[in-house]
Design a protein around this motif. Structure first.
Motif, short mmCIF file in Angstrom:
data_model
loop_
_atom_site.label_atom_id
_atom_site.label_comp_id
_atom_site.label_asym_id
_atom_site.label_seq_id
_atom_site.Cartn_x
_atom_site.Cartn_y
_atom_site.Cartn_z
N PHE A 185 0.80 -1.23 0.00
CA PHE A 185 0.00 0.00 0.00
C PHE A 185 0.83 1.27 0.00
O PHE A 185 0.29 2.36 0.10
N GLY A 186 2.16 1.13 -0.08
CA GLY A 186 3.00 2.32 -0.17
C GLY A 186 3.09 2.76 -1.63
O GLY A 186 2.29 2.38 -2.47
N SER A 187 4.13 3.50 -1.93
CA SER A 187 4.22 4.06 -3.27
C SER A 187 4.50 3.00 -4.35
O SER A 187 4.21 3.21 -5.51
N HIS A 188 5.05 1.82 -3.93
CA HIS A 188 5.39 0.82 -4.95
C HIS A 188 4.18 0.05 -5.45
O HIS A 188 4.08 -0.23 -6.62
N GLY A 189 3.32 -0.29 -4.52
CA GLY A 189 2.10 -1.01 -4.92
C GLY A 189 2.35 -2.38 -5.50
O GLY A 189 1.78 -2.73 -6.52
N ASN A 190 3.24 -3.16 -4.89
CA ASN A 190 3.33 -4.56 -5.33
C ASN A 190 3.58 -5.48 -4.14
O ASN A 190 4.28 -5.11 -3.20
N GLN A 191 2.95 -6.64 -4.21
CA GLN A 191 3.12 -7.62 -3.14
C GLN A 191 4.49 -8.27 -3.28
O GLN A 191 4.99 -8.46 -4.40
N ILE A 192 5.08 -8.62 -2.16
CA ILE A 192 6.37 -9.31 -2.21
C ILE A 192 6.12 -10.78 -2.52
O ILE A 192 5.43 -11.48 -1.77
N ILE A 193 6.66 -11.20 -3.64
CA ILE A 193 6.48 -12.59 -4.08
C ILE A 193 7.82 -13.14 -4.55
O ILE A 193 8.55 -12.43 -5.26
N GLY A 194 8.13 -14.34 -4.15
CA GLY A 194 9.34 -14.99 -4.66
C GLY A 194 8.91 -16.27 -5.37
O GLY A 194 8.17 -17.07 -4.82
N VAL A 195 9.37 -16.45 -6.58
CA VAL A 195 8.98 -17.64 -7.35
C VAL A 195 10.21 -18.28 -7.98
O VAL A 195 11.07 -17.56 -8.50
#
Ligand SMILES: Cc1cc2nc3c(=O)[nH]c(=O)nc-3n(C[C@H](O)[C@H](O)[C@H](O)COP(=O)(O)OP(=O)(O)OC[C@H]3O[C@@H](n4cnc5c(N)ncnc54)[C@H](O)[C@@H]3O)c2cc1C
Lengths: 765, 288
Positions: A597-607
């Protein structure tokens, strides 16, 4: 190294639902309009089908569909669960329903009806005319001149796997002694608590079909089922709910194509649930093998030549057999060093149920033979059996012939030392035929067996695994994995690996307990003891990727470079230079919230999706003490000491559980288990749990497990494997202990009371 | 299993009359651990079952003087939990403990073990050794038979159409006697006996000679047997290992086992000898 979650015996992620009975297995499920499927099975071991009349069955009220060979796609396929790989030799010789019966239980027709009683009644109304052919129930008959052919394979032999290293004849010429012995091991069943063969198929309106199935390998079952049905892989979705044990029995397709075909024809969900008897009759079990082993040895115990010739009774269809012949060679040649080795393995059809995978995949068979002979060699040379093994086994730094790769770590010496101490080897071995109670009729002995095993199937097979870690807004993590835990606890160990790498509490990792091929990336499943090593590596690497992003976000928030940050206990800490300042930290929850919800707007995901870096072998030395009742022939195992090098034990309780459970199967293999057929008619004689004797809890001896943690560099936190190895050496150890007790060498399993008594009486003649 | 009729009578009279009226077509159901297995395997063509579970009067123990009466519907597990039985009939408790698994023992009944008339039955064998009397109720009233007369062949008893076994009576064995039950199988639980043996030895007051011996053996003939010759050979003889060995030989000579998937005739014959001798030694209970 000290870890926070790895090495802890945390409770299993599926413990609560299983012990409370609330876990929903495939067979518990119900869908609206679900039909019940049943299979008509051949009563003959070998027969041509002259005609089938299904009209009466079709007319029975409640019957929705009746299928025979005529209705099946004319596609030959092979049920074994292999990814396309160099070592997968897939002879395609089966149809979904057959037009020729090749064993008692072969599927001739299938019905789906509104309930079980109607489906059973419908089977009785199908009229089949058979032309009965001779039943070839053993390899000798199958390979004899003029034997009828079960498939189109000359002498019913459909595979020859040769291996030649060095010059075998020169090796034997060089030997001081040459030993040659033939061993036979019987067909035994995995007997998972949930009978093998449970699936439910539901077609949708878009040309896709969902199959819930009790399987070890969702993705491979998807592609094999698609092939058998003539569909595209993507048209099938496999969902794997909790599985009640597998031990290899579900290593490939079992009955999914039948359920799917019925469901597609009728446009309704179909449940196909095999009974215990059907699981015996129609699903794969361990291969009976006749093995001749010839060994040349110097007086000092150096091997000059080792040779194995084996005939593998694969049963009525090829499935795993020609591929299994490879590892059978591998287990043999990689156990002991010798400059000259020769192997010839033959795959033979017989009219018994097809054989497939069972915990150990050929290794228990080979180890029984090899380790029996090694003891005979040691006795003849006057060398302690432990010493002979220590002298000839491959060690760390040497090339392991199974894989052709360098052995990373070896805990075998420690297995031998700690196991021998626990069983009191020196004291007990010296007293051969130690007498005890009951009018001197009981004799005790100790013996041991050694084994090596894999942590995956590379380079024979591709070992692709995929894992995804997503960090939720609250700092917890989902581990999305094609979790083919079939009861062994792999899902828990993988969750521990993820938690350790991420630096969060174990409870904060939630693994997908149900595998779903529409959700998780491609994974080749639970087999070859690979889940913790191969799957674990991909889980660890996915977690590492997520952790890197966590650190980057934290670096931004804390205005500290990533290189000065560490994750621990769910928080990111700055390693403070001056000890005066209080340590700075920020929680992963805060970091994840900022990411979302900060300025980046992406969930942390590792694949990641990758193959593991290697295939480190594991070692074990099992020691047993037995008591032989010389009046009844009963062999009682009093004690087992199982010393296993497993690499790092991610969850010691799970590791011990794997070893103890496997030993139960290993003792059964040695003493009580044998799936028998009438040799003339080919009818199975004991397809039930009253007459097929698995050991009960009260039959189990005292077991001491010793975990030797020779960690390896490539394993996740040093882990190697344990899933299969617990039973590999057990039968050999028992046979060697029996020899120590009564001086009789058994070259055939199981050592039943009848056989032991007969051998004792023969000896005393 | 196709559709069948089902009754749950509340009293013995009703149960008897349902069974008598439908003759061969219907069967009594006690614990169902034999009956339902056979029905599921499709080995029967019965049209109905009469569940006896409502007949609570056929359950439990009654002690009267020297006699214990065991209701036919008493569960096998109840035998294990009974302290007086453990005291006076330890062999019966051992046999109960050896039967099946805990789940089976909670369902299976003493009456079912007898009426099923399997040559391998464990509890029934000990009852043969304890010389039980069987109380039977039928359309023509009640009658009593000795257990020796009860079996006609494998799976067959003297029970007539409509007859129900109601109770089993056993007398306290002679003072100072000891009963022993041994079962031989390939594992220690969930095992149908390859051979089972129940013996009772009563010493003369001086404890050197045997006053009376009883030997019952199972799984070695079409019905369970008392081996009279072997028993007689011990009566009034000195208790010695060789006397027990000789009795065991006589048992071996008297039996006629079969080959089947569980074992061979020859092995069973040898084992009945070993078990008999061991049981006698154990029953005598002192250094020989
Ligand atoms: C897994 C398993 C393991 C087993 N292991 C053993 C074992 O180790 N040893 C052993 O001895 N047995 C064993 N059995 C067999 C069985 O449990 C016993 O014989 C048991 O005592 C039968 O009792 P039941 O009440 O269940 O009989 P049921 O199945 O209800 O009845 C058996 C037969 O007796 C008749 N019957 C029952 N009660 C009466 C009555 N009061 N009057 C007239 N007829 C009657 C029925 O009609 C039927 O024909 C085993 C069975 C199973 C399924």
């Amino acid at each position: 190294m000290s870890y926070s979650v790895v090495g802890q015996s945390v409770p299993r992620v599926d413990a609560r639902e299983k012990v409370s009975g609330s876990a929903l297995y495939t067979g518990d499920m119900m869908l609206p309009h679900m039909l019940i499927g049943k299979v008509l099975r051949s009563p003959f071991a070998h027969a041509k089908i002259i005609s089938i009349d299904t009209s009466k069955a079709k007319e029975l009220p409640g019957v929705k569909v009746v299928l025979t060979y005529e209705d099946t796609p004319k596609i030959l396929w092979n049920s074994a669960g292999f990814p396309p790989s160099p070592g997968a030799i897939l002879v395609e010789d089966q149809y979904i329903l057959t037009n020729k019966a090749r064993y008692v239980g072969d599927g001739i027709a299938a019905v789906a009806a509104v309930d079980e009683a109607t489906a059973v009644q419908a089977l009785e109304l199908i009229e089949v005319e058979y032309e009965v052919l001779p039943a070839l129930m053993n390899i000798e008959r199958a390979m004899s001149d003029g034997a009828v052919l079960i498939h189109e394979a000359e002498k019913n032999i459909y595979g020859h796997t040769p291996v030649v290293i060095g010059d075998i004849d020169a090796g034997f010429a060089d030997a001081d002694f040459v030993f040659e012995d033939t061993y036979y091991v019987p067909k035994v069943n995995q007997v998972s608590l949930e009978p093998c063969g449970v699936s439910m198929a539901a077609p949708d309106k878009d040309g896709r079909i969902t199959i819930w199935t009790s399987t070890q390998m969702p993705h491979l079952v998807r592609s094999i089922t698609a092939h058998a049905l003539g569909l595209k892989t993507g048209q099938i979705r496999i969902i794997k709910p909790p599985v009640g044990g597998a031990f290899g029995s579900r290593l490939g397709v079992v009955n999914e194509p039948i359920a799917a075909l019925l469901a597609m024809k009728v446009g309704q969900p179909v449940m196909l649930k095999y009974t215990r008897e059907e699981a015996f009759l129609a699903t794969e079990s361990r291969h009976p093998i006749t093995m001749t082993i010839k060994t040349g040895v110097k007086k000092d115990g150096t091997f000059t030549a080792r040779q194995l010739t084996s005939y593998i009774d694969g049963g009525a269809y090829a499935t795993h057999t020609p591929s299994l012949a490879g590892p059978v060679a591998g287990w043999f040649l990689a156990m002991y060093k010798s400059p000259n080795i020769k192997v010839d393995n033959y795959s033979v059809y017989t009219n018994s149920t097809q054989c497939g995978a069972f915990r150990g995949y050929g290794n228990p068979q080979v180890v029984f033979a090899v380790e029996s002979q090694i003891d005979d060699i040691a006795e003849r040379l006057g060398i302690d059996p432990l010493e002979l093994r220590l002298k000839n086994h491959p060690c760390a730094g040497e090339v392991w012939l199974w894989s052709g790769w360098v052995i990373e770590s070896c805990g075998f010496e420690e297995c031998i030392a700690s196991g021998a101490k626990a069983i009191e080897w020196t004291k007990k071995r010296s007293k051969i035929g130690n007498e005890s109670s009951h009018q001197g009729s009981k004799k005790r002995g100790v013996g041991m067996g050694y084994m090596m095993h894999v942590s995956g199937a590379r380079p024979m097979l591709h070992e692709t695994s995929a894992a995804m870690i997503k960090i939720n807004e609250d700092g917890t993590a989902n581990l999305i994995y094609s979790n083919s835990d079939c009861g062994q606890g792999a899902g828990t160990s993988l969750s521990q690996i993820a938690a350790e790498e991420l630096g969060i509490p174990f409870e904060d990792v939630m693994i997908t307990k149900t595998a779903d091929t529409d959700v998780a990336g491609f994974d080749i499943g639970s087999h070859a003891s690979r889940q913790t090593y191969s799957g674990g590596n991909s889980v660890k690497n996915a977690a590492a990727k997520a952790k890197q992003k966590i650190l980057e976000m934290a670096a931004e928030m804390m205005e500290t470079p990533v290189s000065e940050l560490v994750v621990k206990g769910g928080r990111v800490w700055a390693s403070n230079k001056s000890s005066e300042e209080p340590a700075k930290s920020v929680s992963i929850a805060e970091i994840s919230h900022r990411a979302h919800f900060g300025s980046h707007g992406n969930q942390i995901i590792g694949v990641v999706s990758e193959e593991p870096p290697g295939n480190p072998p594991v070692y074990a030395a099992q020691f047993v003490e037995v008591e032989v009742d010389t009046e009844t022939g009963i062999v009682e195992v009093l004690r087992v000491v199982a010393a296993h090098d497993v690499g790092t034990a991610i969850n010691p309780a799970i590791v011990e559980g794997q070893i103890e459970g496997a030993i139960q199967q290993g003792i059964g293999y040695a003493l009580t288990e044998e799936y028998c057929y009438d040799q003339e008619s080919g009818k199975p004689l004991n397809p039930n749990l009253s007459d097929y004797k698995i050991l009960t809890s009260v039959d189990m001896p005292q077991i001491e497990t010793i975990l030797v943690e020779a960690a390896c560099d490539t394993g996740p936190f040093g882990a190697k494997s344990v899933g299969e190895s617990g039973l590999v050496a057990t039968a050999a150890a028992i046979a060697n202990a029996v020899y120590n007790a009564i001086g009789i060498r058994f070259k055939e399993l199981p050592m039943t009371p009848e056989r032991v008594l007969a051998a004792l009486q023969n000896k005393n003649k | 299993m196709s559709d069948i009729n089902y009754w749950e009578p509340e009293n013995l009279t009703d149960a008897v009359s349902i069974l008598a009226d439908r003759a061969d077509q219907v069967r009594a159901l006690a614990g169902g651990t034999d009956l339902l297995v056979k029905m599921k395997k499709g080995l029967t063509n019965w049209k109905g079952i009469v569940n006896l579970k409502g007949l609570t009067e056929l359950k439990g123990f009654i002690y009267e003087g020297q006699t214990i009466s065991i209701g036919a519907l008493t569960q096998i597990s109840a035998l294990i939990d009974n302290p007086l039985l453990s005291l006076h009939f330890p062999a019966l408790v051992d046999a109960a403990r050896s039967l099946g698994t805990p789940q089976v023992r909670n369902l299976a009944t003493v009456g079912g073990n007898l009426c099923n008339a399997s040559p391998a039955a464990d509890v029934a064998l000990v009852l043969l050794m304890y010389e039980a009397r069987l109380l039977i109720m039928g359309p023509n009233g009640s009658r009593q038979v000795s257990i020796q007369e009860f079996y006609v062949g494998p799976g067959q008893t003297v029970l007539q159409q409509g007859e129900i076994l109601t109770a089993i009576e056993i007398d306290l064995p002679p003072l100072n006697s000891k009963g022993v039950f041994f079962k031989h199988g390939k594992r220690k639980s969930h095992e149908i006996a390859l051979v089972n043996v129940a013996v009772l030895l009563t010493p003369h007051p001086g404890r050197k000679q045997i006053a009376q011996a009883r030997i019952a053996v199972g799984s070695v003939a079409s019905t369970q047997l008392r081996i009279k010759d072997a028993e007689d050979s011990l009566t009034n003889s000195l208790a010695t290992l060789s006397a027990f060995e000789q009795a065991a030989e006589l048992v071996k000579e008297a039996v006629n086992p079969i080959d089947d998937v569980r074992s061979t005739a020859s092995y069973r014959k040898q084992m009945v000898g070993v078990l008999t001798r061991r049981a006698l030694v154990e029953a005598w209970g002192e250094e020989l």
